[in-house]
Motif scaffolding. Sequence first.
Motif, PDB file in Angstrom:
ATOM      1  N   LEU A  52       0.815  -1.212   0.000  1.00 42.11           N
ATOM      2  CA  LEU A  52       0.000   0.000   0.000  1.00 42.11           C
ATOM      3  C   LEU A  52       0.855   1.271   0.000  1.00 42.11           C
ATOM      4  CD1 LEU A  52      -2.894   1.195   0.273  1.00 42.11           C
ATOM      5  CD2 LEU A  52      -2.533   1.138   2.752  1.00 42.11           C
ATOM      6  N   SER A  53       0.490   2.182  -0.915  1.00 40.30           N
ATOM      7  CA  SER A  53       1.126   3.503  -0.939  1.00 40.30           C
ATOM      8  C   SER A  53       0.081   4.550  -1.334  1.00 40.30           C
ATOM      9  CB  SER A  53       2.301   3.540  -1.925  1.00 40.30           C
ATOM     10  OG  SER A  53       1.849   3.400  -3.250  1.00 40.30           O
ATOM     11  N   THR A  54       0.313   5.778  -0.906  1.00 40.38           N
ATOM     12  CA  THR A  54      -0.566   6.900  -1.260  1.00 40.38           C
ATOM     13  C   THR A  54       0.287   8.041  -1.793  1.00 40.38           C
ATOM     14  OG1 THR A  54      -0.492   7.708   1.011  1.00 40.38           O
ATOM     15  CG2 THR A  54      -2.370   6.349   0.415  1.00 40.38           C
ATOM     16  N   MET A  83      -4.348   6.266  -4.228  1.00 38.83           N
ATOM     17  CA  MET A  83      -3.929   5.163  -3.371  1.00 38.83           C
ATOM     18  C   MET A  83      -3.665   3.970  -4.290  1.00 38.83           C
ATOM     19  SD  MET A  83      -5.745   3.253  -0.123  1.00 38.83           S
ATOM     20  CE  MET A  83      -7.339   3.447  -0.821  1.00 38.83           C
ATOM     21  N   TYR A  85      -2.696  -0.127  -4.389  1.00 44.84           N
ATOM     22  CA  TYR A  85      -2.620  -1.377  -3.645  1.00 44.84           C
ATOM     23  C   TYR A  85      -2.195  -2.481  -4.598  1.00 44.84           C
ATOM     24  CZ  TYR A  85      -3.753  -5.254  -0.626  1.00 44.84           C
ATOM     25  OH  TYR A  85      -3.661  -6.384   0.142  1.00 44.84           O
TER      26      TYR A  85
END
Length: 88
Positions: A52-54, A83, A85
Amino acid sequence: YVLNNSIDLHGSYAYSRARFGQHNEGDGLPLGLDYDRHTLTLSVTKKWNDSLSTTARYAYYRYEEPSSGGVNDYSAHGVFVTMNYKWR
């Protein structure tokens, strides 16, 4: 720029220019296109874990078209949040 193991900073600037105007006002209708376009973007990406990264991004746009008498000129701001995933 890598700030640390989980945060990245990114910036970019793009410039485009065209000078295709045909300045023949004396002979008839002036044709062609002249413009300048600027784009500036700044973003921050946070990696929370392997999946996960934003990202938060700000963008500024400026367009000037003197061949249209300034009718098509604009400046704009944009804010984008994404976002990501990764499915495993």
